[in-house]
Motif scaffolding. Structure first.
Motif, short mmCIF file in Angstrom:
data_model
loop_
_atom_site.label_atom_id
_atom_site.label_comp_id
_atom_site.label_asym_id
_atom_site.label_seq_id
_atom_site.Cartn_x
_atom_site.Cartn_y
_atom_site.Cartn_z
N LYS A 1 0.89 -1.03 0.38
CA LYS A 1 -0.28 -0.42 -0.24
C LYS A 1 1.39 1.35 0.10
O LYS A 1 0.50 2.47 -0.54
CB LYS A 1 -0.69 0.22 1.30
CG LYS A 1 -1.94 0.83 1.18
CD LYS A 1 -2.04 0.71 2.16
CE LYS A 1 -4.37 1.81 2.08
NZ LYS A 1 -4.92 1.47 3.54
N CYS B 1 0.86 3.98 -3.20
CA CYS B 1 0.97 5.43 -2.82
C CYS B 1 2.15 6.04 -3.32
O CYS B 1 1.95 7.39 -3.59
CB CYS B 1 0.73 5.32 -1.38
SG CYS B 1 -0.67 5.29 -0.90
N ALA C 1 1.87 6.29 -7.31
CA ALA C 1 0.62 7.18 -7.70
C ALA C 1 1.20 8.61 -7.67
O ALA C 1 0.80 9.28 -8.13
CB ALA C 1 -0.22 7.24 -6.68
N TYR D 1 -5.35 6.74 -0.57
CA TYR D 1 -5.90 5.78 -1.10
C TYR D 1 -7.38 5.42 -0.36
O TYR D 1 -7.06 4.99 0.55
CB TYR D 1 -5.14 4.25 -0.98
CG TYR D 1 -4.96 3.34 -1.29
CD1 TYR D 1 -5.19 3.39 -2.39
CD2 TYR D 1 -5.31 1.94 -1.28
CE1 TYR D 1 -5.55 2.19 -3.77
CE2 TYR D 1 -5.86 1.09 -1.68
CZ TYR D 1 -6.53 0.96 -2.97
OH TYR D 1 -6.87 -0.69 -3.03
N ARG E 1 -9.14 3.23 -5.41
CA ARG E 1 -8.45 4.83 -5.67
C ARG E 1 -7.89 5.53 -5.22
O ARG E 1 -7.75 5.92 -4.39
CB ARG E 1 -9.66 5.50 -6.34
CG ARG E 1 -9.99 6.00 -7.38
CD ARG E 1 -11.29 7.07 -7.71
NE ARG E 1 -10.95 8.07 -8.34
CZ ARG E 1 -11.55 7.55 -9.84
NH1 ARG E 1 -11.78 6.58 -10.34
NH2 ARG E 1 -11.58 8.61 -10.86
N PHE E 2 -6.59 6.10 -5.99
CA PHE E 2 -5.74 7.03 -5.71
C PHE E 2 -6.16 9.14 -6.19
O PHE E 2 -6.26 8.74 -7.32
CB PHE E 2 -4.43 7.36 -6.43
CG PHE E 2 -3.87 5.08 -5.95
CD1 PHE E 2 -2.94 5.39 -4.23
CD2 PHE E 2 -4.06 4.29 -6.62
CE1 PHE E 2 -2.06 3.61 -4.51
CE2 PHE E 2 -3.88 2.88 -6.57
CZ PHE E 2 -2.76 2.44 -5.27
N SER F 1 -6.59 11.80 -10.00
CA SER F 1 -6.92 10.32 -9.31
C SER F 1 -6.39 9.53 -10.70
O SER F 1 -6.11 9.64 -11.99
CB SER F 1 -7.99 10.90 -9.49
OG SER F 1 -9.46 10.49 -10.61
N LEU G 1 -6.83 1.74 -9.13
CA LEU G 1 -5.57 0.99 -9.23
C LEU G 1 -5.63 0.18 -10.62
O LEU G 1 -4.05 0.18 -10.91
CB LEU G 1 -6.70 -0.52 -7.96
CG LEU G 1 -5.71 -1.63 -7.36
CD1 LEU G 1 -3.78 -0.84 -7.62
CD2 LEU G 1 -5.94 -2.26 -6.62
#
Length: 770
Positions: free
Chosen positions: A556, A560, A563, A576, A580-581, A588, A591
């Protein structure tokens, strides 16, 4: 939490029910593999004087016949334990000395089973038959020795082969003898627990070959694939890098497949011939030639004042390890480690004894691993003490049991002089709830049927176990983010029906905030898996589960960071949520989009995260078990009509799988209490080599089983969880035996409590009580 704590079915349950290929024999499709069979000793103790295999080799289709003269003489242990193993290295692939009926004498490989069996019948062996040692009570100091030389041990486990002692130990605190002498009430009793067979559905099996890269490939039904590789490397003198282990689904193990019972023999054939080989044990071989639960004799002494304050606990254990010592010291140690901490009010306590060699089928790992035997003895003694004090046994326990934040020197993880602290327990609440469910205040100790021919007795017991092996074993899990936004979770623990694949999937999916279908679990080829000691010591949910949690948290964090790089924002600006980031300014990525970009030229980054965990302590789960047993006063027949189990396994990760574990463990415990018994003839031949002779309970033998979970929170466990796999089989035997006593006046101190024993035993005053 989206997945943890829910009643989620096994992720592979439907496929297995439909018969999808999953097990070793399903995937063993090499029709050219040689069939391996083993010639076994007909004697409990003998020296091989000569072996004539000429006639056998002349049988068409026989590829090779190997005896002790044809194989390496390297000593080893078959116990699947982390290196350096504590079990003595008292095995050879084949030996000039045979030590039990069923011990291996020769390896035969042929084109098919019929040919192999024909060849075995033509091997002529001359034995010098020796007197066997069969009674463990007569083993120590017996001039007849099971092992004539001292085996290597990696630690001082108290092994003295010249006295038939495989292991010995003493642990304790305070002056037990002085405290017992000062106690107002003392009980002392001797209890015997029998050997018990695993009786798993899938027998032992392995197939071997050289793969396309000329590596020795071994596919096996095993709980311990990494330990199997290390063992084969040692015995065959092959680098581990040249051994490929494949582990399909395991069709039941219960600890039996924590011993590498079969892999060496087909591997030896493949090394000698260069050809594929296959060995599948018959049901008789699984009974007679592998391992069983250690039979034990335990002498318990308890001392208290008249108010029920337990002052001293003393247990002496004599464990029968059989012909070889795999798991001998560790099972013997666990008897004390998993029972002594229960009654922390006792300021003086001692656990001591010996594990001894005999000329019988070896003892080994079996669900409960010593705690089962220790619980039967200690809890039976607690029930006897309660009667002597004229106290309710539930109240006696509540008055003396260990509580949260209390310490005890036998808790796993304790250093000498520094007792470990119990961080989580709801055992007292489990006892109180169990009393409610069975109507304890109204029904205890018994009630009689209207016609007087049957009586229902009530009994109870409590138990503890552990979660993994403190300070020794570690487990790892690797997560990989794939190109479409799904994950591959790789681990080396063996799912043998307990549902570890499902629980690990749940843990990862919860942290990653995705559906279970987005996590694909793989646990087949050791070349692609991170290290895990295997499925034993109740380590799945706690040790490997913690590793999965750490891997998911790391994944995770990495996602992030990636992203943020692709969105061209600072890492702390990315959140997160649910796949979805989200960036602070509204940018945005889903994933799936993130995964696709990272695998492309634009991202050039493959995200992989690995989590590893090893516990400094082994937090105990607890169970309070209550039995309602109906006894036919005319025949002695016993029926467990109701069994209530109140379980503290911390946070319940999967309520479906946890309940199944409890129910299965209780049935195994009922079998130990009433039915199962590994028996031998006067010459040491196993008399219970099939399901015709060895009785296990069926669904018709078990009444209602009621299970409730009283959760605690274990701070070191994943989401607060502890283990559940082994603890659940420990309470039935002492609870059922106490219920029988309350119904009939017959106290069974030697399991199993059969109808014959109940019917023929004298009651109070020498009168028959039924």
């Amino acid at each position: 939490m989206r997945h943890v704590g829910r009643k989620i079915p096994k992720i592979d349950g439907i496929a297995l029910v439909k018969g999808a290929p999953a097990y070793t024999s399903d995937l063993d499709i090499n029709n050219n593999a040689l069939t391996v069979k083993l010639l076994r000793s007909p004697h409990a103790s003998a020296e091989i004087v000569a072996i004539d295999k000429k006639q056998a080799l002349a049988v068409p289709g026989v590829e090779c016949i190997l005896t002790y003269e044809d194989v390496p003489d390297t000593p080893f242990t078959l116990a699947g334990q982390s290196f350096p193993e504590p079990s003595p290295y008292d095995r050879r692939i084949l030996d000039k000395w045979v030590r039990y009926v069923g011990d291996e004498v020769a390896i035969v490989a042929a084109v098919d089973e019929k040919t192999a069996l024909e060849a075995i019948a033509k091997i002529q062996v001359t034995y010098n038959v020796l007197p066997p040692v069969l009674d463990p009570a007569e083993a120590i100091g017996n001039p007849v020795l099971v092992h004539r030389s001292q085996p290597h041990t990696n630690f001082d486990i108290g092994c003295v082969a010249s006295k038939n002692i495989a292991a010995a130990d003493t642990i304790g605190q305070g002056d037990v003898e002085a405290v017992l002498a000062s106690c107002e009430v003392v009980v002392e009793s001797r209890y015997r627990t029998q050997a018990q067979a695993h009786a798993m559905m899938e027998t032992y099996r392995a197939t071997t070959c050289f793969d396309v890269n000329n590596r020795l490939q071994v596919m096996s039904s095993t709980q311990i694939p990494f330990h199997v590789r290390r063992l084969l490397s040692r015995v065959l003198d092959i680098p581990r890098s040249r051994i490929k282990i494949l582990k399909p689904r395991v069709g039941g193990g219960f600890g039996g497949k924590q011993t590498a019972a079969v892999e060496i023999f087909p591997a030896m054939v493949t090394v000698k011939t260069g050809k594929p080989a296959r060995l599948v044990y018959t049901r008789n071989e699984s009974f007679c030639c592998t391992t069983s639960r250690h039979a034990m004799e335990l002498t318990v002494r308890l001392g208290s004042d008249r108010q029920g304050n337990i002052k001293a606990v003393d247990i002496y254990c004599l464990s029968d390890t059989g012909a070889y010592g795999e798991h001998a010291p560790t099972v013997f140690w666990v008897v004390g480690q998993k029972t002594m901490p229960l009654y922390a009010a006792a300021k003086a306590w001692r656990y001591h004894g010996h594990a001894v060699y005999t000329n019988k089928t070896p003892g080994g790992a079996l669900r409960g691993y010593g705690a089962t035997q220790g619980t039967f003895a200690l809890e039976s003694a607690i029930n006897e003490l309660a009667e002597k004090l004229a106290m309710d046994p539930a109240e006696l326990r509540l008055h003396n049991l260990i509580r949260e934040k209390e310490c005890h020197g036998a808790l796993c993880g304790s250093a000498p002089g520094h007792p470990a602290r119990l961080e989580s327990s709801s055992l007292a609440a489990c006892i109180e709830r169990g009393k409610e469910l069975v109507g304890w205040q109204k029904n205890y100790p018994c009630r009689t049927s209207v016609d007087g021919t049957k009586r229902r007795g009530y009994g109870m017991a409590v138990t503890m176990q552990g979660s993994g092996i403190a300070g020794i074993d570690t487990g790892s899990v690797t997560l990989k983010l794939n190109e479409d936004g799904f994950f591959t979770l790789a681990h080396g623990a063996s799912d043998m029906g307990q549902g570890s694949d499902t629980v690990l999937c749940q843990l990862a999916a919860d942290v990653l905030e995705v559906e279970l279908e987005q996590v694909v679990v793989t646990s087949f080829d050791l070349d692609t898996l991170p290290y895990d000691p295997g499925a034993y010591a109740s380590s799945g949910a706690y040790v490997t589960g913690n590793a999965a949690l750490r891997a998911a948290l790391e994944m995770k964090e990495k996602m992030c960071l990636s992203a943020a790089r692709l969105l061209e924002v600072a890492p702390d600006e990315v959140q997160y949520r649910d796949g979805r980031f989200l960036a602070a300014k509204g940018e945005s990525l889903t994933l799936s989009e993130l995964a696709g970009k990272l695998c492309s030229f634009a991202g050039k980054e493959q995200l992989v995260a690995t989590g590893t965990f090893g516990g400094a302590t082994s937090p105990p789960p607890f169970v309070a078990g209550f039995a309602e047993v109906e006894v036919d006063l005319m025949t002695g027949q016993c029926d467990v009509v109701d069994y209530v189990a109140l379980v503290d396994c911390g946070t319940v990760l999967n309520k479906n799988l946890a309940r199944i574990q409890v129910e299965g463990g209780i049935v195994m415990g009922i079998g130990l209490a009433l039915y199962e018994d590994v028996r031998y003839s006067a010459r040491g031949r196993l008399a219970t080599g099939s399901f015709m002779e060895y009785k296990i309970p069926s669904r018709q033998d078990v009444g209602e089983i009621r299970v409730e979970f009283i959760e605690s929170h274990e701070p070191t466990g994943p989401f607060g969880a502890k283990s559940i796999g082994e603890v659940v089989c420990n309470t039935p035997a002492p609870a059922i035996v106490q219920a029988i006593y309350n119904a009939t006046g017959y106290r069974c101190r030697q399991l199993p409590a059969t109808a014959e024993k109940i019917l023929l035993a004298p009651g109070p005053g020498g009168q028959k009580q039924v």
